[in-house]
Design a protein around this motif. Structure first.
Motif, mmCIF file in Angstrom:
data_model
loop_
_atom_site.group_PDB
_atom_site.id
_atom_site.type_symbol
_atom_site.label_atom_id
_atom_site.label_comp_id
_atom_site.label_asym_id
_atom_site.label_seq_id
_atom_site.Cartn_x
_atom_site.Cartn_y
_atom_site.Cartn_z
ATOM 1 N N THR A 245 0.841 -1.200 0.000
ATOM 2 C CA THR A 245 0.000 0.000 0.000
ATOM 3 C C THR A 245 0.876 1.249 0.000
ATOM 4 O OG1 THR A 245 -1.732 -1.163 1.223
ATOM 5 C CG2 THR A 245 -1.808 1.245 1.224
ATOM 6 N N ARG A 246 0.569 2.169 -0.905
ATOM 7 C CA ARG A 246 1.304 3.422 -1.017
ATOM 8 C C ARG A 246 0.355 4.570 -0.670
ATOM 9 N NH1 ARG A 246 2.020 3.776 -6.525
ATOM 10 N NH2 ARG A 246 3.481 5.490 -6.319
ATOM 11 N N THR A 247 0.783 5.416 0.272
ATOM 12 C CA THR A 247 -0.045 6.537 0.717
ATOM 13 C C THR A 247 0.654 7.837 0.383
ATOM 14 O OG1 THR A 247 -0.963 5.204 2.520
ATOM 15 C CG2 THR A 247 -1.191 7.612 2.674
ATOM 16 N N ARG A 248 -0.060 8.717 -0.285
ATOM 17 C CA ARG A 248 0.445 10.039 -0.647
ATOM 18 C C ARG A 248 -0.639 11.051 -0.327
ATOM 19 N NH1 ARG A 248 2.031 11.064 -6.762
ATOM 20 N NH2 ARG A 248 -0.262 10.927 -6.896
ATOM 21 N N GLY A 249 -0.328 11.913 0.649
ATOM 22 C CA GLY A 249 -1.351 12.852 1.085
ATOM 23 C C GLY A 249 -2.465 12.101 1.814
ATOM 24 N N ASN A 250 -3.689 12.304 1.381
ATOM 25 C CA ASN A 250 -4.841 11.630 1.986
ATOM 26 C C ASN A 250 -5.357 10.494 1.111
ATOM 27 O OD1 ASN A 250 -4.924 13.318 4.269
ATOM 28 N ND2 ASN A 250 -6.038 14.893 3.122
ATOM 29 N N ILE A 251 -4.519 9.998 0.205
ATOM 30 C CA ILE A 251 -4.933 8.948 -0.718
ATOM 31 C C ILE A 251 -3.992 7.750 -0.575
ATOM 32 C CG2 ILE A 251 -5.322 8.294 -3.118
ATOM 33 C CD1 ILE A 251 -7.331 10.281 -2.050
ATOM 34 N N SER A 252 -4.568 6.563 -0.324
ATOM 35 C CA SER A 252 -3.807 5.310 -0.300
ATOM 36 C C SER A 252 -4.109 4.523 -1.570
ATOM 37 C CB SER A 252 -4.181 4.474 0.924
ATOM 38 O OG SER A 252 -3.726 5.084 2.109
ATOM 39 N N THR A 253 -3.093 3.865 -2.090
ATOM 40 C CA THR A 253 -3.237 3.090 -3.324
ATOM 41 C C THR A 253 -2.895 1.632 -3.048
ATOM 42 O OG1 THR A 253 -2.619 4.996 -4.672
ATOM 43 C CG2 THR A 253 -2.523 2.825 -5.718
#
Length: 306
Positions: free
Chosen positions: A77-85
């Protein structure tokens, strides 16, 4: 080298998705335009969501019809800002003869103890035809009218008498030893199936000791469920963790092991609690041994009681 290229392409594709896709549908696409019968084909599934949302990406137990599951590659899981992918690449294959084949793999959203499927837009792939039909008028048939005389010499009365004697002997042997033969055959199948299960299960434990991966855990659990399904004659491989625990009367080994595995898989705590995961492997192994002994003794008891 191939895996590095695949990883670069995948991260590039997921990074250019819209940032607001956390409220949109997942993205699911084939990574090629066409496929041959039985040839592996890769399918990418990606979902952007808020960090505190819990999701499940389908595993080997999911139905991928008209495709068959071969393997999968999870990406952290990759999280950038308030978005996780969250993202995964599935390797599938097909033996279906449809010229255009479509697939739609959902993401399962965990909410209030239940799961809600969230499906991406369906994607399609073309089947490459390797054999084309020839026109019927292009086929030339070669005639062979040369006949060879055959004189039958068979003594049917003696054959029927011999067949009757063999049949009577077989019925006599079956009447005396039939039940014992059936019981011994069932015990033989139980033993072989259990030995095969133990061998394959120990292989998964050894692989996990070398490379601690979720794929080894999922394959071991699937193997364990399928073995108990055959052993018990119940559809255990379709049960949830809670249903399995209830089926076995909240057995301590089963309940503890499945909770530890769920913790590792869905809690993303594999690296921190690997020793607990090893314990879970052996708890399920021990329970399978106990159920095998119980079914084996039950089969013998039926034979003695009759």
């Amino acid at each position: 080298m191939f895996k590095k290229i695949q990883l670069f392409f995948f991260f590039l594709l997921t990074s250019i998705l819209p940032v607001n896709s956390a409220v949109d549908l997942p993205v699911g696409n084939f990574l090629q335009d066409s496929v041959k019968i039985g040839q592996p084909v890769r399918y990418m599934l990606c979902y952007k969501h808020v960090p505190n949302q819990e999701i499940i990406l389908p595993d080997s137990t999911f139905s991928y019809a008209p495709f068959e599951f071969v393997s999968k590659t999870y990406y952290p899981t990759r999280t950038r800002g308030n978005i996780s992918t969250d993202s995964v690449i599935y390797t599938l294959r097909t033996f279906d003869l449809g010229k255009v084949q479509r697939l739609q793999i959902p993401v399962l959203i965990l909410q209030n103890g239940t799961t809600q499927p969230l499906k991406p837009a369906p994607d399609s792939i073309f089947l490459q035809e390797l054999v084309t039909l020839l026109p019927s008028d292009s086929l030339m048939l070669k005639a062979n009218t040369q006949l060879i005389p055959v004189n039958p010499h068979f003594n049917y009365p003696y054959a029927f008498v011999a067949l009757g004697v063999i049949l009577l002997l077989a019925l006599g042997v079956w009447g005396i030893f039939g039940r014992r033969i059936i019981i011994n055959f069932n015990l033989y199948k139980l033993k072989n199936d259990h030995n095969a299960f133990v061998s394959r299960y120990n292989t998964h434990i050894e692989r996990f000791n070398r490379v601690q991966s979720l794929e080894n855990i999922e394959k071991a659990i699937t193997l364990w469920k399928n073995y108990l399904t055959r052993l018990e004659g119940s559809a255990i491989n379709s049960f949830t963790t809670k249903e399995i625990a209830q089926f076995y009367g909240e057995d301590e080994d089963v309940t503890t092991a499945l909770k530890l595995f769920d913790k590792a898989i869905y809690g993303n705590m594999l690296s921190d609690e690997s020793s607990e995961t090893i314990v879970a492997f052996y708890l399920l192994h021990h329970f399978a041994d106990r159920r095998y002994e119980f079914i084996k003794n039950q089969t013998r008891y039926v034979a003695v009681a009759r």
